[in-house]
Design an enzyme around this catalytic site. Structure first.
Site, PDB file in Angstrom:
ATOM      1  N   SER A 195      -7.951   6.347  -1.963  1.00 32.33           N
ATOM      2  CA  SER A 195      -6.994   5.916  -2.979  1.00 32.33           C
ATOM      3  C   SER A 195      -7.117   4.413  -3.191  1.00 32.33           C
ATOM      4  O   SER A 195      -7.709   3.692  -2.380  1.00 32.33           O
ATOM      5  CB  SER A 195      -5.569   6.266  -2.555  1.00 32.33           C
ATOM      6  OG  SER A 195      -5.363   7.656  -2.582  1.00 32.33           O
ATOM      7  N   ALA A 196      -6.546   3.932  -4.285  1.00 39.17           N
ATOM      8  CA  ALA A 196      -6.559   2.495  -4.571  1.00 39.17           C
ATOM      9  C   ALA A 196      -5.771   1.736  -3.503  1.00 39.17           C
ATOM     10  O   ALA A 196      -4.780   2.244  -2.962  1.00 39.17           O
ATOM     11  CB  ALA A 196      -5.958   2.241  -5.944  1.00 39.17           C
TER      12      ALA A 196
END
Length: 237
Positions: free
Chosen positions: A64-65
């Site tokens: 994920s970011a």
């Protein structure tokens, strides 16, 4: 999802940017992020993207970011000695950061659907333990990973202090997720396109807080075998 902060030249600069944008707000979370280089969890040919605030996916491997992981780590309100369950544990990046906070008396479990991703996570964990200066500076709660569908955890499994799910949870599975928590525990998961923090305040009492809008791939539904029975995931504290 991501792009909320500017890219860094290295891991420390990425963390500086996440702090400045108020995604990282506590010293404990900052220390964990600085201790583990995000680029170490990328395949070599994609490492130039590691310090951008963007999600990364290659085959079954997914990160994920950074802004999302920051919000997750802050929402989990981690403390030494707690038990943690990571549903869709992926590369092990988040689980390793959590392990730096949980310390030697914590519990750090991950359930991952894809066996190739489990192998990848174990390789990355081994690399961290062998090569990182940070490993010697922290009392580490080493994560352990099991292969399986996180919707098929054995009903006699123990409950956890903290639970994170890294895939979009359908509304019909909300109760299942909440029941993995001890009273007083915190669950963080994407629910109806919102990263959501749920605190179990009593045996049948909950507090829910929406953190931010997110877009996650949905949980994969269990596949039943020819006998019609599912393979239960066994977890032991």
């Amino acid at each position: 999802m991501g792009g909320a902060v500017s890219a860094g030249e290295d891991n420390d600069e990425l963390i500086d940017n996440l702090k400045e944008a108020q995604y990282i707000r506590t010293d404990l979370v900052e220390q964990a992020f600085r201790a583990i280089d995000r680029a170490d969890y990328y395949l070599e040919e994609f490492k130039e993207n590691a310090y951008k605030d963007l999600a990364w996916k290659h085959g079954n491997i997914h990160l994920s970011a950074p802004c999302i992981y920051s919000e997750v780590m802050e929402a989990l309100d981690l403390q030494p000695g707690l038990s943690f369950l990571n549903l869709g544990s992926g590369t092990g990046y988040l689980s390793s950061m959590v392990g730096l906070i949980l310390g030697p008396f914590g519990v750090n479990h991950g359930v991952e659907l894809h066996s190739d991703v489990i192998e990848y996570a174990k390789q990355k964990l081994d690399f961290f333990i062998r090569t990182s200066d940070s490993f010697d500076k922290f009392d580490f709660c080493e994560p352990s990973f099991v292969t399986g569908n996180c919707l098929e955890i054995s009903p006699d499994c123990c409950q956890y202090d903290r639970v994170y799910c890294g895939a979009g949870v359908q509304k019909e599975h909300e109760e299942y997720m909440k029941n993995l928590l001890k009273v007083g525990g915190i669950l963080v998961m994407p629910l109806e396109e919102k990263l959501t923090k749920i605190t179990r305040t009593g045996p049948s009492a909950w507090e829910t807080k929406k953190i931010l809008a997110v877009s996650f791939a949905p949980l994969v539904q269990p596949c039943h075998s020819e006998s019609g029975k599912s393979r239960l995931v066994q977890l032991q504290l």
